[in-house]
Structures are given as structure tokens and as C-alpha cells.
Scaffold this active site. Sequence first.
Site, PDB file in Angstrom:
ATOM      1  N   SER A  55       0.991  -1.242   0.027  1.00 13.91           N
ATOM      2  CA  SER A  55      -0.178   0.015  -0.073  1.00 13.91           C
ATOM      3  C   SER A  55       0.960   1.276  -0.021  1.00 13.91           C
ATOM      4  O   SER A  55       0.256   2.430  -0.567  1.00 13.91           O
ATOM      5  CB  SER A  55      -1.087   0.087   1.155  1.00 13.91           C
ATOM      6  OG  SER A  55      -0.349  -0.066   2.533  1.00 13.91           O
ATOM      7  N   GLY A 113      -1.802  -4.251   0.864  1.00 17.95           N
ATOM      8  CA  GLY A 113      -2.143  -5.428   1.782  1.00 17.95           C
ATOM      9  C   GLY A 113      -1.107  -6.470   1.517  1.00 17.95           C
ATOM     10  O   GLY A 113      -0.899  -7.774   2.396  1.00 17.95           O
ATOM     11  N   ASN A 137       3.896  -5.529   5.802  1.00 17.80           N
ATOM     12  CA  ASN A 137       2.748  -6.317   6.355  1.00 17.80           C
ATOM     13  C   ASN A 137       3.196  -7.462   6.591  1.00 17.80           C
ATOM     14  O   ASN A 137       2.336  -8.156   7.635  1.00 17.80           O
ATOM     15  CB  ASN A 137       1.787  -6.348   5.059  1.00 17.80           C
ATOM     16  CG  ASN A 137       1.093  -5.442   4.672  1.00 17.80           C
ATOM     17  OD1 ASN A 137       0.517  -4.566   5.479  1.00 17.80           O
ATOM     18  ND2 ASN A 137       1.429  -4.941   3.275  1.00 17.80           N
ATOM     19  N   ASP A 141      -5.116   6.489   9.812  1.00 17.84           N
ATOM     20  CA  ASP A 141      -4.735   5.439  10.427  1.00 17.84           C
ATOM     21  C   ASP A 141      -3.251   5.339  10.926  1.00 17.84           C
ATOM     22  O   ASP A 141      -2.712   4.188  11.592  1.00 17.84           O
ATOM     23  CB  ASP A 141      -4.713   4.267   9.303  1.00 17.84           C
ATOM     24  CG  ASP A 141      -3.994   4.502   8.053  1.00 17.84           C
ATOM     25  OD1 ASP A 141      -3.136   5.293   8.144  1.00 17.84           O
ATOM     26  OD2 ASP A 141      -3.867   3.646   7.112  1.00 17.84           O
ATOM     27  N   HIS A 190      -0.393   4.914   6.681  1.00 17.90           N
ATOM     28  CA  HIS A 190       0.035   5.517   5.369  1.00 17.90           C
ATOM     29  C   HIS A 190       0.257   7.007   5.482  1.00 17.90           C
ATOM     30  O   HIS A 190      -0.834   7.815   5.863  1.00 17.90           O
ATOM     31  CB  HIS A 190      -1.166   5.145   4.502  1.00 17.90           C
ATOM     32  CG  HIS A 190      -1.302   3.599   4.643  1.00 17.90           C
ATOM     33  ND1 HIS A 190      -2.395   3.003   5.513  1.00 17.90           N
ATOM     34  CD2 HIS A 190      -0.929   2.545   3.702  1.00 17.90           C
ATOM     35  CE1 HIS A 190      -2.275   1.510   5.043  1.00 17.90           C
ATOM     36  NE2 HIS A 190      -1.458   1.491   4.100  1.00 17.90           N
TER      37      HIS A 190
END
Length: 216
Positions: free
Chosen positions: A40, A77, A106, A190, A193
Site C-alpha cells: 500500500s 496489503g 505487512n 490510520d 499510510h
Amino acid sequence: MNRRDFIVAGMLVGNSGAWSAAFAQATRAGKPVILVVGDSLSAEYGLKRGEGWVPLMEKRLAEQKIAATVINASISGDTTSGGRARLAALLTQHKPTHVVLELGGNDALRGLPIQNTEDNLLQMTKAAQAAGAKVLIVGIQVPPNYGSDYLRRFEAIFEKVAKATQAAVVPFLLRGVADGPDAASLFQADRIHPVASAQPRMLDNVWPELRKLLPK
């Protein structure tokens, strides 16, 4: 052979996909083809199209009159296992001259085994090199959710793989973003990012090492 020739050839063999691929390969002849395989952080998660560091890299290439094709095969992801599973097809389809590997974050967020991440990155790098591409490994750091030992070993993976394969490496994609004085303002809600205004910094971290690999 011009586009009309390719179209005619495609009609004759009844396979438009074949002539499209052949035409694309011919038009890129002699030009770098940069394949970015990431997660991402490279897939413009939460951003408008064109704001991410990969599209910004494409603009910088054009500004510096470097005739290169950029293919962003990043998936939000994705893990190193996912990237490894799809890399062979990407190499066959795009025949890149350069491969940028931005994966691993991830893996760490899920607490996956360090050795698995290292092996996946190692095999991906070797596969890209075997296909004739120069490789740039882009590293990432993560919060110490799984303890300082895990964090230390994870951070060492990227330079370790680069050294073993003589690939180029960027130790930390988010240098100056996650560890800067204005870090809180550079992330989306979040806190994972980066926002659009952080993307140029991310590009500036990648660009010096990538530029070394491109034709002068």
C-alpha cells in the site's frame, strides 16, 4: 515494424494479445522498463491517483528526459509471500530492466517469521536478476509491537539481502517522514499510510539509488 504491421500480424494469427505484447515490447526497445512490486505504500492507498511516490517518480523521469516506462504492480496489503507468488508472471509479461521491491511491512505487522520474509525477498531478488533486471530493494521499519529483537532483526533484512545479491538498497522508505519532527502531520488517520505531502520525501529517499541504476 509499425503498429499497422503488428495489427495485420495479429489478425493473421488470430491472437490480438500476442501482437499487443509484441508491439509494446518493440516500442520499449532500448528504454528502461521499471517494475515496482510493493504494498500500500506504493499503491497510493488513501491518495488520489497520481499523488503517490511512484507516479511522482514517473514525472521526475520525464522531467529529467529519461525515457523510461514505469509499471506499478503494487497491491495494498501484499506481503513478501504474495509478491514472490506473482513475480514470475510479472517478469514474463513486462520484461523489466529494473525491479523495485518494496515489500515486508505487512509481514512485520502480522508478526510473520523473519526468516520467511528474508527468504522471500532473497528469492525475488535472484529471480529478477536472473531475468536480466537490476534490483533496488526498498526497506521499511515498523513499530516495536513484537519486541525490540524482532524489530532489530527485521530492519536488518533489507541490507542483508542486498549484500548477498549485490542489489541496490534504500534502508528506510519513510526516512524524514516517520522519524521527522512533523511526523504526526504526515500520516493519514490510520497512522500507517503517509499523506500526499509526504510522497515527495519518499521519492527523494528512493531516487538517488534508482538513478544510479539507470542509463546516464
